[in-house]
Scaffold this active site. Structure first.
Site, PDB file in Angstrom:
ATOM      1  N   GLU A 151      47.212  36.686  36.543  1.00 40.68           N
ATOM      2  CA  GLU A 151      46.891  35.302  36.191  1.00 40.68           C
ATOM      3  C   GLU A 151      48.120  34.396  36.190  1.00 40.68           C
ATOM      4  O   GLU A 151      48.523  33.842  35.162  1.00 40.68           O
ATOM      5  CB  GLU A 151      46.189  35.250  34.833  1.00 40.68           C
ATOM      6  CG  GLU A 151      44.850  35.954  34.832  1.00 40.68           C
ATOM      7  CD  GLU A 151      44.108  35.847  33.515  1.00 40.68           C
ATOM      8  OE1 GLU A 151      42.882  36.016  33.516  1.00 40.68           O
ATOM      9  OE2 GLU A 151      44.755  35.607  32.470  1.00 40.68           O
ATOM     10  N   GLU A 314      37.931  40.305  36.518  1.00 43.29           N
ATOM     11  CA  GLU A 314      37.528  40.353  35.112  1.00 43.29           C
ATOM     12  C   GLU A 314      36.240  39.551  34.967  1.00 43.29           C
ATOM     13  O   GLU A 314      36.249  38.323  35.118  1.00 43.29           O
ATOM     14  CB  GLU A 314      38.614  39.765  34.198  1.00 43.29           C
ATOM     15  CG  GLU A 314      39.940  40.503  34.236  1.00 43.29           C
ATOM     16  CD  GLU A 314      40.990  39.862  33.329  1.00 43.29           C
ATOM     17  OE1 GLU A 314      40.614  39.013  32.474  1.00 43.29           O
ATOM     18  OE2 GLU A 314      42.182  40.191  33.473  1.00 43.29           O
TER      19      GLU A 314
END
Length: 687
Positions: A151, A314
């Site tokens: 991320e 995710e």
């Protein structure tokens, strides 16, 4: 070439952290993953200390055992490079790797993403750990791919360490070549900001009024993106050399990063982390008919513009939240399944849930996974089993199919980054993107996002009947020419207020607005005003007498002047000093038409334009759907698959106009009423 998952099968899995659990639990965890039907796990992205517990000492015993055991149980492994969390021994010895705030205050160890991309020391250690891991696992039969870092630009997306200021100067030298050229690009003659030595140049810093040079701010965002991409390139080049048989991805999508360029240049495909519950608390709960978790489809549409078939690294499976923020309620029964199919409908061909079991310690003790702390059966585990059975049945059928749309919303990074700082057009874009996405969804018209890049060509555009470019304040001559070719060939193009008034530097043009597309639109902007008072917002009046009386022209008003007799005025302003002046125009251009709307788009205006454009629901010839459901179409080898998603907590009724096949239930459906359960999903074959 598309950067996309090959599409031969569908992989379903989960994120797992063997370093956080006693080793005697691993075998049972893996066994139960396989019983559910999972085929893939991600691990390692926060485990630098386990790979390198002290400087230069590499140990792989723990992850060797974890990966070997996963492989023994039939699970493929995605390894994350652990560079999102440099270890304490490193930050203590080399504090220059830490990031700093806008005010110049250095951050400390104790969170994650506390480093900067620019530090030569940090880059050296990132290269070393990537090389060591690649050598260890390049030939492991259980390791199928790599996730770079984790991320990028999450938590913090601006960087002000000393190393960043130095790297910014290097970047500027390469971009401009000379201080004179940079001074011109930044307009430094204004307020006597001109620079005479490169050492005088920095990233934006604290200034009176906290208002730095706007052109410097735009270059700051471009630099942050390029710098992050170069940080990724460092690791990718090592992996390509040492582990060429394993694929490489990154999970995002956060601000100040050109994910399209990063993927095009470096990755095999793009990955995204999908948490629809964020939208239920942060999005539009106070608006009429809010999209709520359905708004995640808009984000997934942007992801699909990067990789047509992508990975969800995710997928939300439980309630979320850190100890001190981002608290989210639990997904209701059925929502985990709904959100899974939301991702699949938009192009996911690989999906991993976050996470296998909720952590019992640390910041994310409330960021729940499939299993609870007690490790006993629960409804989320049962829901995962249902999803796995279904995808096991239809996965190969739908894998590799592509989302189908005839409408696209154009966007670009320069306007996104410039609009963060420029309050004269940034809020317009946010409002218009929301309104168009909501209108298209509720009208059951699938749409794409299309990122305008240097490599964008006419073939990219002509796939769509309608293009919507809400507020491209920054508009290059090259982009303008491309758009003219699209419209001349028969396309329909819609612009909003403030189009075309800046060049690539962010300078306002000394030409009538909308600048390089004025001839395409057939209008010039004779006057304009910011709307600061909602109660004073003028309405627009439709010339054709449509039923949209009282539609507000929100946020900003461009008062238009037709420049040729062929321009058709569709709506007039109906208030303020410019009452009776054109607000919305339509200009024939070649075989197509260009529309210009002198305000930010509301849902009402988007709905009205959809009707006037003649756009029909994608379901027109096979179903009638209520507004509570979203429809998405994926296509492969002349087969079409319709995903019907009910975001309501109540059952809804659709109507099938012809016989079709329900892929999830494995049965034929006759024409007639179709009941869809609360948070229910239908996947229909339309062949």
């Amino acid at each position: 070439m598309d950067k996309t998952i090959p599409g031969e099968k569908f992989d379903l899995g989960v994120c797992y952290y063997p370093e956080q659990w006693p080793e005697h639990m691993w075998a049972d965890d893996y066994k139960r993953m396989r019983e559910i039907g999972f085929t893939i796990v991600r691990m390692g992205e926060f485990a630098w200390n386990f790979f390198e517990p002290e400087e230069g000492v590499f140990t792989f015993d723990l992850f060797d055992r974890a990966i070997d055991l996963a492989y023994k149980h039939g699970l493929k492994v995605i390894l994350g490079t652990p560079t999102a969390t440099p270890p304490a021994w490193m930050t203590h010895k080399y504090p220059e790797i830490l990031n700093a705030s806008f005010e110049g205050m250095q951050y400390h160890h104790g969170m994650r993403r506390h480093y900067n991309y620019s530090s030569p020391v940090y880059r050296t250690y990132c290269a070393k750990i990537t090389e060591a891991m690649a050598k260890q696992y390049a030939n492991h039969p259980g390791v199928v791919g790599w996730q770079i870092d984790n991320e990028l630009n999450c938590e913090v997306n601006v960087f002000y360490s000393n190393a960043d200021h130095a790297a910014f100067r290097t970047w500027l030298k390469e971009k401009y070549g000379s201080l004179e050229t940079m001074n011109q690009a930044w307009g430094t003659v204004f307020w006597n900001q001109s620079y005479s030595d490169w050492e005088q140049v920095h990233l934006p810093r604290l200034t009176p009024g906290s208002s730095p040079n706007p052109h410097q701010v735009l270059d700051e965002k471009r630099f942050i993106s390029d710098n992050a991409i170069s940080f990724v390139r460092l690791q990718v080049e090592i992996l390509r050399k040492l582990a060429p048989r394993q694929w490489i991805t990154h999970n995002g999508m956060f601000a100040h990063l050109d994910n399209h360029a990063m993927t095009n240049e470096l990755l095999d495909f793009y990955s995204y982390d999908s948490y629809p519950n964020f939208a239920t608390i942060w999005n539009d709960a106070d608006r009429e008919n809010p999209l709520m978790d359905r708004s995640s489809s808009n984000q997934l549409t942007k992801v699909r513009s990067i990789s047509p078939n992508f990975c969800i690294m995710e997928q939300q499976s439980g309630p979320g939240g850190w100890v001190n923020k981002m608290a989210q309620p639990a997904p209701k029964p059925g929502q985990m399944r709904l959100w899974t199919y939301q991702s699949v409908a938009h192009g996911a061909d690989m999906l991993l849930y976050f996470r296998w079991r909720t952590a019992t310690f640390g910041t994310e003790i409330y960021w729940h996974g499939i299993n609870d702390y007690h490790n006993r059966p629960n409804r989320r585990v049962a829901e995962a089993e249902t999803i796995s059975r279904e995808l096991g049945r239809i996965g190969e059928t739908i894998a590799g199919s592509r989302y189908a749309a005839e409408v696209a919303i154009l966007h670009d990074y320069d306007n996104e980054w410039d609009g963060e700082f420029d309050v004269w057009h940034g809020p317009l874009t946010r409002e218009s993107l929301y309104s168009w996405s909501k209108s298209l969804q509720y009208n059951h018209i699938p749409y794409d996002y299309l990122c305008v890049q240097n490599k964008t060509n006419l073939n990219d555009l002509v796939r769509y009947k309608v293009l919507i470019y809400p507020h491209p304040a920054i508009m290059s001559e090259e982009t303008a020419e491309l758009l003219k070719q699209y419209v001349a060939g028969g396309g329909k193009l819609i612009f909003g207020a403030r189009t075309g008034y800046k060049d690539k530097r962010g300078h306002c043009r000394m030409a009538p607005f909308p600048g390089p597309v004025a001839d395409l639109c057939g209008v010039t902007v004779e006057d304009f005003t910011l709307i600061v008072n909602k109660t004073a917002t003028p309405n627009i009046r439709w010339i054709d007498g449509g039923d949209e009386a009282g539609t507000p022209a929100t946020l900003f008003n461009d008062i238009l002047h037709p420049e040729n007799d062929n321009v058709e005025t569709l709506a007039l302003f109906d208030g303020d000093y410019y009452a009776g002046k054109p607000a919305l125009t339509r200009n024939p251009y070649g075989a197509g038409v260009a529309y210009y709307y002198g305000a930010a788009f509301s849902r009402d205006v988007a709905d009205a334009l959809i009707r006037r454009l003649g756009l029909k629901p994608v379901t027109t010839d096979w179903a009638e759907l209520p507004p509570e459901v979203e429809v998405a179409i994926r296509e492969k080898q002349k087969r079409r698959f319709a995903f019907i998603l009910n975001y309501s907590d109540k059952p809804v009724k659709a109507r099938l106009l012809r016989e079709t096949e329900d892929l999830l239930e494995g049965e034929r459906l006759a024409a007639g009423d179709l009941d869809i359960a609360p948070y229910g999903v239908k996947v229909l074959s339309l062949e």
